[in-house]
Scaffold this active site. Structure first.
Site, PDB file in Angstrom:
ATOM      1  N   HIS A 133      13.289 -34.914  44.002  1.00 62.88           N
ATOM      2  CA  HIS A 133      12.549 -33.389  44.445  1.00 62.88           C
ATOM      3  C   HIS A 133      11.567 -33.188  43.702  1.00 62.88           C
ATOM      4  O   HIS A 133      11.795 -33.202  42.463  1.00 62.88           O
ATOM      5  CB  HIS A 133      13.716 -32.648  44.998  1.00 62.88           C
ATOM      6  N   ASP A 187      19.129 -20.963  53.871  1.00 64.72           N
ATOM      7  CA  ASP A 187      18.164 -20.884  53.108  1.00 64.72           C
ATOM      8  C   ASP A 187      16.669 -20.897  53.897  1.00 64.72           C
ATOM      9  O   ASP A 187      15.931 -19.782  53.102  1.00 64.72           O
ATOM     10  CB  ASP A 187      17.749 -22.417  52.601  1.00 64.72           C
ATOM     11  N   ARG A 199      12.505 -13.731  51.499  1.00 63.61           N
ATOM     12  CA  ARG A 199      11.961 -13.626  50.279  1.00 63.61           C
ATOM     13  C   ARG A 199      10.345 -13.628  49.962  1.00 63.61           C
ATOM     14  O   ARG A 199       9.848 -12.863  49.526  1.00 63.61           O
ATOM     15  CB  ARG A 199      12.442 -14.967  49.377  1.00 63.61           C
ATOM     16  N   SER A 204      18.026 -22.682  46.339  1.00 66.71           N
ATOM     17  CA  SER A 204      17.080 -22.812  47.450  1.00 66.71           C
ATOM     18  C   SER A 204      16.935 -24.261  47.543  1.00 66.71           C
ATOM     19  O   SER A 204      17.083 -25.028  48.382  1.00 66.71           O
ATOM     20  CB  SER A 204      15.757 -21.969  47.775  1.00 66.71           C
ATOM     21  N   LYS A 210      19.030 -27.617  49.492  1.00 70.93           N
ATOM     22  CA  LYS A 210      18.538 -28.821  50.578  1.00 70.93           C
ATOM     23  C   LYS A 210      18.959 -30.233  49.938  1.00 70.93           C
ATOM     24  O   LYS A 210      19.214 -31.128  50.791  1.00 70.93           O
ATOM     25  CB  LYS A 210      17.019 -28.341  50.600  1.00 70.93           C
TER      26      LYS A 210
HETATM   27  N1  URA Z   1      10.946 -24.274  47.064  1.00 73.56           N
HETATM   28  C1  URA Z   1      12.053 -24.115  47.778  1.00 73.56           C
HETATM   29  O1  URA Z   1      12.657 -24.983  48.455  1.00 73.56           O
HETATM   30  N2  URA Z   1      12.495 -22.966  47.567  1.00 73.56           N
HETATM   31  C2  URA Z   1      12.075 -22.222  46.762  1.00 73.56           C
HETATM   32  O2  URA Z   1      12.871 -20.928  46.679  1.00 73.56           O
HETATM   33  C3  URA Z   1      11.027 -22.269  46.015  1.00 73.56           C
HETATM   34  C4  URA Z   1      10.455 -23.475  46.202  1.00 73.56           C
END
Ligand code: URA
Length: 433
Positions: A82, A161, A168, A183, A187
């Site tokens: 990622h 999320d 946010r 976050s 994922k």
């Molecule tokens: N990328 C994400 O998936 N979440 C965040 O909070 C910031 C960047």
């Protein structure tokens, strides 16, 4: 249990329990906790932070808010990677066929681009016929048979999320390290891989503009991974100027092809080989990073890497002829050269502004559902440290739009030219494991 008491507890700097975190996530999902209370808790977390334990629990609570991919029917140790997002970041396109060539299964779930950062799915969709909308059966079958598959994120992966991120975004609480870390990791964990390599970008084109914050984010994510029994390594890599020479979609695919053929730029090749090497080490193919790196370099030289990319394209419905005929990729009708006004050296290239200029040309999205033009983008002819003469082309804009004035000025102003030569920074700043 009351949302009020949870907000008060965090506002006063105390550690929340697992039950309180789960109560909160459940409440925002079933609507029993209104957005104003969720936002108040986010702000309390922003100022008070979260402990390692709370961050791992928040991550798991978000994972459990939706589907979790069970990859156990796929043989071997599954690895994922990622990136926290950058400009010209086409590393996933390169590492998938590389890692698969070492026999390590890559089950990759990727996203689309937003704002100044690009997305892997958009880039791959520049290839005619390439589909990332795979059924679960095809995804599993491809990873089992060919050791690689890439798909877009399903709607029901970590819905908590998505809800929290949207809040946010409008309450100035995005840039909280525990919230970003939970976050991203929620994922990745919901995507089901056994091991994760994180590419934390730092610099003008990255979320994290300074090194201390990037290292803190990387350390937090590695700790979450470990706490949740996922082998996790983070590299902190440079995003102070765009990666490689191409920023966009189709042009980034072309550059990824060049790297896989052994003709890539030094920065792109170095970052891709580093990430792929750690992925193969975590996947159990090698016992040291050096052995992995040497093997993967040979895979590029022998032509196996590019053959594997052709295979990836054809098993996902695309036309692999594009690899030997990159002119088959979408081409823009306008190519506008930006020239240097002076003699000197490129001192810096603001990566975020190059990303914004590419977006203005049609290569990216301002809002989530905007369409994109795969042919649009920017070629950086000169990079940091290179000498320029007045009148030399420093970059080329590619677009199908007729009004490219804003993009022209944004791109031009991204380059700072001075009369001294700056030192090229490292591509990889730190490894955290
Ligand atoms: N990328 C994400 O998936 N979440 C965040 O909070 C910031 C960047």
């Amino acid at each position: 249990m009351r949302a009020y008491d949870i907000i008060l507890k965090k506002r006063n700097g105390h550690e929340l329990t697992e039950e309180e975190i789960n109560f909160f996530i459940k409440g925002i999902m079933d609507g029993s906790i209104p957005d104003y209370q969720a936002s108040a808790l986010l702000m309390a977390i922003y100022f008070r932070g979260l402990s390692k334990k709370e961050t791992a629990q928040l991550t798991m609570s978000m994972v459990n808010s939706g589907d979790v991919l069970d990859l156990s029917s796929i043989d071997g140790i599954k690895v994922d990677k990622h990136s926290t997002g950058g400009v010209g970041d086409k590393i996933s396109l390169i590492v998938i066929p590389l890692v698969a060539s070492a026999g390590v299964p890559v089950a990759k779930i990727s996203g689309r681009g937003l704002g100044h950062t690009g997305g892997t799915i958009d880039k791959l969709e520049s290839i005619s016929g390439f589909s990332t909308d795979l059924s679960k059966e095809t995804f599993f079958n491809n990873v089992n048979t060919y050791k690689m598959a890439i798909a877009g994120q399903t709607a029901n992966l970590t819905p908590a999320d998505k809800k929290l991120y949207a809040l946010r975004d409008v309450t100035a609480t995005v840039d909280s390290i525990p919230l970003i870390a939970s976050s991203i990791m929620s994922k990745k964990i919901a995507s089901g891989a056994d091991c994760i390599v994180l590419d934390v970008k730092v610099g003008s084109g990255a979320f994290m503009k300074n090194m201390d914050e990037a290292i803190q984010l990387a350390e937090t994510m590695v700790k979450i991974g470990k706490a949740l029994n996922k082998k996790t390594i983070a590299i902190v890599s440079d995003m102070d100027q765009p990666l490689g020479h191409e920023v966009g979609n189709a042009n980034e695919v072309k550059e990824a092809i060049d790297v896989l053929k052994g003709n890539g730029s030094e920065d792109e090749t170095c970052v891709a080989l580093t990430i792929a090497s750690y992925m193969t080490v975590l996947g159990g193919a090698f016992d040291t990073f050096d052995k992995a790196y040497t093997y993967l370099e040979k895979v590029i030289c022998s032509g196996e890497a590019i053959d594997n990319f052709k295979k990836l394209i054809s098993i996902q419905g695309g036309d692999p002829k594009v690899v030997d005929n990159p002119h088959m990729l979408p081409q823009a009708k306008n190519h506008i050269e930006i020239k240097s006004d002076m003699d000197g050296y490129i001192n810096s290239i603001n990566a975020e502004n190059i990303g914004v200029a590419a977006m203005l040309l049609g290569a990216g999205r301002r809002r989530k559902n905007d369409p994109i033009d795969h042919a649009a983008g920017i070629t950086l002819v000169k990079k940091v440290g290179q000498q320029v003469k007045k009148g030399d082309t420093i970059c080329i804009l590619h677009t199908n739009m007729n009004n490219w004035n804003d993009a022209y000025h944004t791109a031009k102003n991204s380059f700072k030219i001075g009369d001294y030569q700056v030192k090229q920074t490292n591509y990889i700043h730190k490894i955290i494991q």
